[in-house]
Design an enzyme around this catalytic site. Structure first.
Site, PDB file in Angstrom:
ATOM      1  N   LYS A 119      16.035  11.169  25.879  1.00  0.00           N
ATOM      2  CA  LYS A 119      16.884  12.270  26.915  1.00  0.00           C
ATOM      3  C   LYS A 119      17.645  12.792  25.772  1.00  0.00           C
ATOM      4  O   LYS A 119      17.502  14.277  25.801  1.00  0.00           O
ATOM      5  CB  LYS A 119      17.442  11.575  27.744  1.00  0.00           C
ATOM      6  CG  LYS A 119      18.227  12.625  28.715  1.00  0.00           C
ATOM      7  CD  LYS A 119      19.052  12.071  29.756  1.00  0.00           C
ATOM      8  CE  LYS A 119      20.471  11.915  29.541  1.00  0.00           C
ATOM      9  NZ  LYS A 119      21.413  11.405  30.284  1.00  0.00           N
ATOM     10  N   ASP A 135      17.032  13.635  32.998  1.00  0.00           N
ATOM     11  CA  ASP A 135      18.418  13.297  33.483  1.00  0.00           C
ATOM     12  C   ASP A 135      18.455  12.906  34.938  1.00  0.00           C
ATOM     13  O   ASP A 135      17.504  13.175  35.663  1.00  0.00           O
ATOM     14  CB  ASP A 135      19.501  14.021  32.977  1.00  0.00           C
ATOM     15  CG  ASP A 135      19.829  15.259  33.844  1.00  0.00           C
ATOM     16  OD1 ASP A 135      18.734  15.786  34.570  1.00  0.00           O
ATOM     17  OD2 ASP A 135      20.912  16.012  33.854  1.00  0.00           O
TER      18      ASP A 135
END
Ligand code: SF4
Length: 230
Positions: free
Chosen positions: A124, A142
């Site tokens: 991420k 996310d």
């Protein structure tokens, strides 16, 4: 291969979100790849706003990996204290900047496979840095992104890596970074985890989850945030 109707619907939703949120971008402030890497690591468990507030002091004291690698621990802890978990976060920043100095000559690498070898950096964070500091398209899965793509019916996966791969197949690579911003902005402003503002949602007609939040326009309008949070 994903089916054509799904691809068409997904791209339509992204186009409408792009029109709805023309300012969508990374909400963390940064001047270079090192700053973006650090503030993204710091943004765990806190808001982008709080991270933006400590940024000037942090980088005035430690402008590059070499400076941060040699930081006085208690001074660093004091600066990032307002973000919470300051001991763990200080440890992360020290290890991260030391690895940058030792392995990458004090530079942030511009490849996913290198970024994820850095302490505390997962896919991420790596995709945020690639997409926003290196212009290398990346999908940032996310909590908002994951929730929205499941509500849209674009995937049923919950594992972030599987989500990333399935969504990547629906969009051209060049759109990946902005797609991430559009969804994250929508998740922060309207499509909340609890009580999404369905009755005030510009993509409601293509959303199979319509009705998960109030469909009444007035009740929904009250749930819309003009500024993102978290
Ligand atoms: S209709 Fe509701 S669930 Fe669907 S995207 Fe809009 S706010 Fe989210």
């Amino acid at each position: 291969m994903p089916d054509t109707a799904l691809v068409r619907r997904a791209r339509k939703i992204d186009r409408v979100l792009a029109e709805t949120y023309p300012d969508a971008r990374c909400e963390l402030d940064f001047d270079d790849a090192f700053q973006l890497l650090v503030v993204t690591v710091l943004s765990a468990q806190t808001t982008d706003k709080r991270v933006n507030a400590v940024r000037p002091l942090l980088f005035a004291a430690y402008p590059d990996p070499a400076a941060m690698a040699g930081a006085d621990r208690s001074h660093l802890e004091t600066i990032i204290g307002p973000l919470g978990f300051f001991r763990a976060k200080t440890e992360s920043l020290l290890k991260l900047s030391q690895a940058l100095v030792e392995t990458y000559d004090g530079q942030v690498p511009g490849r996913l496979e290198d970024l994820v070898t850095l302490p505390g950096v997962g896919r991420k964070t790596a995709n945020v840095v690639l997409g926003n500091a290196f212009d290398v398209p990346g999908i940032t899965v996310d909590t908002h992104f994951g929730r929205l793509v499941r509500r849209f019916g674009w995937t049923e996966q919950t594992d972030p890596v599987k989500v990333e791969h399935e969504i990547a197949a629906l969009f051209p690579k060049r759109d990946w970074t902005m797609l991430s911003h559009h969804l994250i902005w929508h998740g922060r402003r309207r499509c909340h985890a609890k009580k999404p503002a369905c009755g005030a949602c510009p993509v409601a007609r293509w959303c199979p989850a319509f009705g998960e939040g109030p469909a009444d326009p007035e009740a929904a309008a009250a749930l819309v945030r003009t500024e993102g949070r978290a």
